[in-house]
Design a protein around this motif. Structure first.
Motif, PDB file in Angstrom:
ATOM      1  N   GLY A   1       0.092   3.176   6.881  1.00 54.66           N
ATOM      2  CA  GLY A   1       1.314   2.694   6.493  1.00 54.66           C
ATOM      3  C   GLY A   1       1.856   1.899   7.837  1.00 54.66           C
ATOM      4  N   ALA A   2       1.266   1.964   8.808  1.00 56.50           N
ATOM      5  CA  ALA A   2       1.672   1.121  10.044  1.00 56.50           C
ATOM      6  C   ALA A   2       0.628   0.616  10.909  1.00 56.50           C
ATOM      7  N   ILE A   3       0.738  -0.261  11.718  1.00 54.36           N
ATOM      8  CA  ILE A   3      -0.150  -0.864  12.585  1.00 54.36           C
ATOM      9  C   ILE A   3       0.535  -1.313  13.986  1.00 54.36           C
TER      10      ILE A   3
ATOM     11  N   THR B   1       4.980  -1.968   9.817  1.00 51.93           N
ATOM     12  CA  THR B   1       4.805  -1.077   8.810  1.00 51.93           C
ATOM     13  C   THR B   1       4.740  -1.744   7.356  1.00 51.93           C
ATOM     14  N   ASP B   2       4.275  -1.074   6.615  1.00 55.58           N
ATOM     15  CA  ASP B   2       4.265  -1.467   4.958  1.00 55.58           C
ATOM     16  C   ASP B   2       5.777  -2.159   4.633  1.00 55.58           C
ATOM     17  N   ARG B   3       6.736  -1.344   4.772  1.00 59.38           N
ATOM     18  CA  ARG B   3       7.969  -1.368   4.764  1.00 59.38           C
ATOM     19  C   ARG B   3       8.571  -2.655   5.594  1.00 59.38           C
ATOM     20  N   ASP B   4       8.220  -2.794   6.447  1.00 56.92           N
ATOM     21  CA  ASP B   4       8.769  -4.164   7.240  1.00 56.92           C
ATOM     22  C   ASP B   4       8.466  -5.325   6.528  1.00 56.92           C
ATOM     23  N   ILE B   5       6.984  -5.210   5.837  1.00 56.93           N
ATOM     24  CA  ILE B   5       6.463  -6.433   5.278  1.00 56.93           C
ATOM     25  C   ILE B   5       7.116  -6.630   4.159  1.00 56.93           C
TER      26      ILE B   5
ATOM     27  N   ALA C   1      -2.432  -8.204   8.283  1.00 56.51           N
ATOM     28  CA  ALA C   1      -1.953  -6.878   8.622  1.00 56.51           C
ATOM     29  C   ALA C   1      -1.824  -5.985   7.428  1.00 56.51           C
ATOM     30  N   ALA C   2      -1.529  -6.390   6.204  1.00 55.85           N
ATOM     31  CA  ALA C   2      -1.801  -5.486   4.832  1.00 55.85           C
ATOM     32  C   ALA C   2      -3.052  -5.198   4.748  1.00 55.85           C
ATOM     33  N   LYS C   3      -3.970  -6.146   4.844  1.00 58.75           N
ATOM     34  CA  LYS C   3      -5.280  -5.956   4.661  1.00 58.75           C
ATOM     35  C   LYS C   3      -6.071  -4.962   5.618  1.00 58.75           C
ATOM     36  N   LYS C   4      -5.551  -4.930   6.982  1.00 56.08           N
ATOM     37  CA  LYS C   4      -6.030  -4.151   7.934  1.00 56.08           C
ATOM     38  C   LYS C   4      -5.328  -2.592   7.566  1.00 56.08           C
ATOM     39  N   MET C   5      -4.113  -2.545   6.974  1.00 59.37           N
ATOM     40  CA  MET C   5      -3.606  -1.161   6.985  1.00 59.37           C
ATOM     41  C   MET C   5      -4.395  -0.826   5.671  1.00 59.37           C
ATOM     42  N   LYS C   6      -4.681  -1.591   4.726  1.00 62.13           N
ATOM     43  CA  LYS C   6      -5.374  -0.903   3.706  1.00 62.13           C
ATOM     44  C   LYS C   6      -6.708  -0.248   4.064  1.00 62.13           C
TER      45      LYS C   6
ATOM     46  N   SER D   1       1.821 -16.424   4.747  1.00 59.25           N
ATOM     47  CA  SER D   1       1.303 -16.918   6.154  1.00 59.25           C
ATOM     48  C   SER D   1       2.321 -16.520   7.148  1.00 59.25           C
ATOM     49  N   THR D   2       3.724 -15.678   6.916  1.00 63.93           N
ATOM     50  CA  THR D   2       4.455 -15.322   8.098  1.00 63.93           C
ATOM     51  C   THR D   2       3.585 -14.597   8.943  1.00 63.93           C
ATOM     52  N   LYS D   3       4.084 -14.840  10.180  1.00 61.26           N
ATOM     53  CA  LYS D   3       3.541 -14.044  11.419  1.00 61.26           C
ATOM     54  C   LYS D   3       4.160 -12.701  11.694  1.00 61.26           C
ATOM     55  N   LEU D   4       3.347 -12.023  12.096  1.00 62.89           N
ATOM     56  CA  LEU D   4       3.934 -10.470  12.482  1.00 62.89           C
ATOM     57  C   LEU D   4       4.891 -10.525  13.289  1.00 62.89           C
ATOM     58  N   GLN D   5       5.008 -11.497  14.327  1.00 61.90           N
ATOM     59  CA  GLN D   5       6.203 -11.709  15.151  1.00 61.90           C
ATOM     60  C   GLN D   5       7.561 -11.847  14.718  1.00 61.90           C
ATOM     61  N   ASP D   6       7.579 -12.199  13.489  1.00 65.88           N
ATOM     62  CA  ASP D   6       8.691 -12.518  12.589  1.00 65.88           C
ATOM     63  C   ASP D   6       9.407 -11.269  11.718  1.00 65.88           C
ATOM     64  N   VAL D   7       8.293 -10.416  11.665  1.00 64.76           N
ATOM     65  CA  VAL D   7       8.773  -9.298  10.919  1.00 64.76           C
ATOM     66  C   VAL D   7       8.536  -7.730  11.488  1.00 64.76           C
ATOM     67  N   MET D   8       7.761  -7.762  12.784  1.00 64.98           N
ATOM     68  CA  MET D   8       7.546  -6.563  13.467  1.00 64.98           C
ATOM     69  C   MET D   8       8.833  -5.776  14.100  1.00 64.98           C
ATOM     70  N   SER D   9       8.735  -4.726  14.168  1.00 69.16           N
ATOM     71  CA  SER D   9       9.824  -3.746  14.775  1.00 69.16           C
ATOM     72  C   SER D   9       9.289  -4.186  16.563  1.00 69.16           C
ATOM     73  N   ASP D  10      10.195  -4.330  17.231  1.00 70.18           N
ATOM     74  CA  ASP D  10      10.050  -4.669  18.640  1.00 70.18           C
ATOM     75  C   ASP D  10      10.815  -3.677  19.450  1.00 70.18           C
ATOM     76  N   HIS D  11      11.537  -2.961  18.867  1.00 66.34           N
ATOM     77  CA  HIS D  11      12.293  -1.808  19.613  1.00 66.34           C
ATOM     78  C   HIS D  11      11.340  -0.746  19.650  1.00 66.34           C
ATOM     79  N   LEU D  12      10.373  -0.446  20.669  1.00 62.88           N
ATOM     80  CA  LEU D  12       9.467   0.569  20.508  1.00 62.88           C
ATOM     81  C   LEU D  12       9.768   1.976  21.130  1.00 62.88           C
ATOM     82  N   ILE D  13       9.267   2.878  20.367  1.00 66.07           N
ATOM     83  CA  ILE D  13       9.226   4.209  20.833  1.00 66.07           C
ATOM     84  C   ILE D  13       7.809   4.644  21.227  1.00 66.07           C
ATOM     85  N   SER D  14       7.308   4.922  22.361  1.00 66.32           N
ATOM     86  CA  SER D  14       6.149   5.094  22.892  1.00 66.32           C
ATOM     87  C   SER D  14       5.958   6.407  23.775  1.00 66.32           C
TER      88      SER D  14
END
Length: 144
Positions: A34-36, A50-54, A24-29, A66-79
């Motif tokens: 700062g978010a994906i 977000t970079d802050r989540d990481i 995720a960090a590589k893709k954001m770069k 090797s931490t998966k995004l499912q363990d650090v992502m925000s899942d309370h979504l505003i869309s």
């Protein structure tokens, strides 16, 4: 009144929930963001990272790369939907202190709108300015 479908980016990069924080960090770069969004293989929006989540949910807690995004992502979504007005999107972003708003259709990611996209619209300049001011003020207060 313009809707966000008129200003959103439709070619949206995203990650999968089983991608690692490094991926995720590589893709954001690569996309200079700062978010994906985090999606399932069929583009169903699952979360945002977000970079802050990481930093806060991974690095600061001593988790490995090797931490998966499912363990650090925000899942309370505003869309929003593509038919949401530009002004309503600005208000939503200010209220929830977010700089990027995923655009979904039946749960599927179809675009993303950034605060800067809204600021380009004449009628939303004031609303986008207020949103940025509120977001910046919120983040400034977090630092102290």
């Amino acid at each position: 009144m313009k809707s966000i479908k008129d200003v959103m980016t439709t070619d949206v990069s995203f990650c999968n929930s089983d991608d690692t924080v490094v991926e995720a960090a590589k893709k954001m770069k690569q996309i200079d963001a700062g978010a994906i969004p985090v999606c399932s293989s069929d583009r169903k929006l699952l979360g945002m990272v977000t970079d802050r989540d990481i930093v806060v949910r991974c690095v600061a807690e001593g988790k490995g790369e090797s931490t998966k995004l499912q363990d650090v992502m925000s899942d309370h979504l505003i869309s929003a939907s593509a038919d949401t007005s530009v002004q309503e999107a600005s208000k939503l972003m200010a209220k929830h202190q977010i700089r990027r708003l995923p655009v979904v259709d039946r749960g599927e990611l179809v675009g993303i709108v950034a605060l800067g996209d809204l600021a380009l619209e004449d009628k939303s300049n004031e609303a986008a300015g207020r949103a940025l001011e509120n977001i910046s003020e919120h983040h400034h207060n977090e630092i102290h």
